[in-house]
Structure formats: C-alpha cells, structure tokens
Design an enzyme around this catalytic site. Structure first.
Site, PDB file in Angstrom:
ATOM      1  N   GLU A 135     -12.520   0.979   7.981  1.00  0.00           N
ATOM      2  CA  GLU A 135     -13.882   0.934   6.853  1.00  0.00           C
ATOM      3  C   GLU A 135     -14.358   2.338   7.254  1.00  0.00           C
ATOM      4  OE1 GLU A 135     -13.516  -3.836   7.407  1.00  0.00           O
ATOM      5  OE2 GLU A 135     -15.723  -2.838   7.928  1.00  0.00           O
ATOM      6  N   HIS A 137     -19.969  -2.190   6.959  1.00  0.00           N
ATOM      7  CA  HIS A 137     -18.586  -2.442   6.907  1.00  0.00           C
ATOM      8  C   HIS A 137     -18.392  -2.133   5.612  1.00  0.00           C
ATOM      9  CE1 HIS A 137     -17.614  -5.103  10.444  1.00  0.00           C
ATOM     10  NE2 HIS A 137     -19.103  -4.936  10.569  1.00  0.00           N
ATOM     11  N   GLU A 168     -21.683  -4.884   3.756  1.00  0.00           N
ATOM     12  CA  GLU A 168     -20.572  -4.664   3.180  1.00  0.00           C
ATOM     13  C   GLU A 168     -20.953  -3.575   2.133  1.00  0.00           C
ATOM     14  OE1 GLU A 168     -17.724  -5.534   4.310  1.00  0.00           O
ATOM     15  OE2 GLU A 168     -18.348  -7.145   5.809  1.00  0.00           O
ATOM     16  N   HIS A 186     -14.792  -2.339  12.399  1.00  0.00           N
ATOM     17  CA  HIS A 186     -13.372  -2.151  11.723  1.00  0.00           C
ATOM     18  C   HIS A 186     -12.829  -0.797  11.641  1.00  0.00           C
ATOM     19  CE1 HIS A 186     -14.336  -6.411  10.672  1.00  0.00           C
ATOM     20  NE2 HIS A 186     -13.691  -6.729  11.698  1.00  0.00           N
TER      21      HIS A 186
HETATM   22 ZN    ZN Z   1     -15.480  -4.789   8.717  1.00  0.00          ZN
END
Ligand code: ZN
Length: 344
Positions: free
Chosen positions: A66, A160, A224, A63
């Site tokens: 990020e 992420h 994350e 992404h």
């Molecule tokens: Zn992500």
C-alpha cells in the site's frame, strides 16, 4: 546509519536497507533543535524543544504493497529532516512492514493488521516476522505515548490503501470505543483531509488503530486513501489536502476545522462481519464490485457449505470483500447507515 540519514534525508531507503532491524538506535538534533530519534527500522520520532500538547503517530505500510501512504509519510519525514517543516508536536512515524514492501505484497507470512492487542502471541506464538514486528510496534506505541504528558491529546492515523475500487475513494474506520462518544472534531479533521466517509466499527478487533484507541484512548483511525498502486505510480495530487492538514497538525498551525456537518459526510455503521465457515466460500457478486456497493434485504451475497448468506437489513453495503482468507477469518464487513447520536 546516522550519517546516511543526515546525508540522504530518505528514511524509507534507510528502512528498506534494513528490513528487519538496525544495528543500534541513534539520535541527533536538527539545527532547529528538533530531536530526531530512530528507535528501530521504520521507527522515527521527532520531539520539538517545546511541544504543544498533541502526541501524533502516523503509520504506513502495515500492508507492504500500500504504497501511497508510504510515499506520503516519507515525504513528510524528508521535509522535517531538511527543516522545511518544523514540528511543534511530538510525532512518531512508523513504517510497519519493510519486508513486505520489499516483497511488493500485502504481507509475507501473515496479515500484520490482525496481530495487535496481543494476537501476535496467541496460538502458535511469535512464529513469523510479522508476529515479531506486531509485538515490537505495540512496544513503540506504548513507549511513545507513555513518554509524553499523560494529558496530551493522543492521535494515531494508520494509513492504508484498499485492494479494490470504491464508491467513496477515501474513507476511515473508526474503531469500536465503548463508553466514549465519537469525536465530531476528528470527523471534520478527516473531512478536511478529503476523507468524508467514516465507518463506525461494532466490536473489538486486532487492528493497529484499535490497539491505540483501546489502550491509550487515542483518537485512532484506519484510513483508506484509495486503490493500491505500485510504488511511484500514485497520483500524489490526490493527497494534497491530507498532506496540508497533517503539516498543520504536526507544526501546530490553526486547523480551521468547519462545524460538524452531516450533509458533507457518508456515515456508516458496521452491522456485522461475515466470517468464512467453509473452504468453498464464494461471493455471488463479481470480483470487481466496488466497496460501498449496496444490496437489498434478501439478496444472496455468498454461498458456502451448501448454505446461502443473505442481506438482513433493508439495505446493506459491503466493504473489504475477500473470499480468499483462511477459514474462520472475515470475508466482508456489512454496513448500514449510521445515526449521529453517538457523535459529540
Ligand atoms: Zn491495508
């Protein structure tokens, strides 16, 4: 390009100068004999003269907005290139979606992290740059793992940051792995990185980490690391433990992992995904509700098409709520406390 990388040791800026591809692959040796290979834009592989049985993939920017993982990876790459870190394992870094980094957005045309395990070629086929990139990224993972020793310990951490705030700042998603136990050692590695919350996924998906987990039986995770911030505005002190553990991993220093200790951890089982059935889908909770907020049985979570969607378990917590997805895609994952019986 070779000279540019040797001079700047800034792989991210080289990648951003070539968002879709490079003219040709290139390679060279560092003075410590590490082989540096650039296979494509955002794809760099380090091979030590003597490897020690682990093949490690670190990916970021699947992404594009990020940024903290991008800064973390580029810092590690820079330290390997300037030889302040010497790799003792095979390591591949992947910067997933350079065009989306330029754009400052999660993706340009389509969510890259829904396009793996062949999803890139389904439906309309390879019709946008993200679909093309997903297919290429799969091929680099294949080439990297297949060119190592088949008995190597294969690892893939896909890094992420989350869109919203979270009751647990850092957390990992453990892909569905039927017939294989979850690894207590990996869970404690993550805990040593400052990631003490783990979600066990309940079904196959089209994410990058599931691809490596399913196809190569890698210990693969979607990780994350906190909330999305603009490039350069991340507080990198929040990633000191993570960086230290990654340096130990790639340079084959002792990991000094603690014994598995459930009391240190927050373990969740994904009990279901709620997919969007109608255009008018809306959550009943506020937009800024944090990940891992829990709701009691019977609570009305969302409404769509004149129906109410309610909590089914005694307690369910939410993660990744996003009502603004296309019909048919996931709006939220629902979690319940996990048992430890499948951890070995
Ligand atoms: Zn992500």
């Amino acid at each position: 390009m070779l000279q540019a990388l040797q001079a700047s040791k800034d792989f991210l800026s080289l990648t951003l100068d070539h968002p879709f591809n490079i003219d040709q692959a290139f390679s060279y040796h560092l003075t410590n004999n590490t082989l540096v290979e650039v296979w494509d834009t955002g794809v760099i592989v380090f091979t030590p003269k003597v490897a020690n049985g682990k093949d490690v993939i670190l990916s970021c920017a699947v992404h594009g907005n990020e940024t903290a993982p991008i800064e973390l990876c580029n810092d590690l790459i820079g330290q390997i290139l300037n030889e302040s870190i010497e790799v003792k394992q095979r390591v591949m870094f992947l910067i997933g979606n350079p065009a989306a980094i330029h754009n400052g957005t999660r993706f340009v045309d389509e969510n890259l992290n829904r396009l793996f395990s062949g999803a890139h070629s389904e439906g309309e086929g390879l019709t946008n740059p993200e679909r093309v990139r997903a297919k290429k990224l799969e091929s680099y993972v294949d080439r990297f793992f297949e060119s190592g020793n088949q008995h190597d310990h294969r690892i893939h951490y896909d890094l992420h940051t989350a869109i919203r705030g979270s009751k647990h700042e850092k957390f990992a998603i453990y892909p569905f792995r039927p017939g294989r136990k979850y690894s207590s050692e990996q869970i404690m590695f993550l805990a040593s990185c400052g990631i003490e919350t783990v979600l066990f996924h309940h079904e196959p998906t089209t994410t990058f980490s599931y691809y490596s987990s399913e196809k190569f039986h890698a210990d693969a995770f979607t990780i994350e690391l906190g909330k999305v911030m603009p490039m350069g505005q991340n507080d990198m002190t929040r990633f000191i433990a993570m960086k230290d553990m990654l340096i130990r991993l790639v340079s084959n220093q002792p990991l000094e992992l603690p014994e598995f200790d459930e009391s240190r951890l927050n373990l969740y089982q994904v009990c279901r995904a709620i997919n969007k059935g109608f255009e008018d889908f809306e959550f009943t909770f506020a937009n800024d509700v944090e990940n891992f907020t829990a709701f009691p049985r019977g609570y009305i979570l969302a409404k769509e098409g004149g129906n109410e969607i309610k909590v089914e378990q005694p307690i369910e917590a939410i993660v990744f709520p996003n009502a603004k997805v296309p019909v048919g895609q996931r709006t939220v994952l629902m979690l319940k406390p996990a048992s430890t019986e499948n951890i070995a």
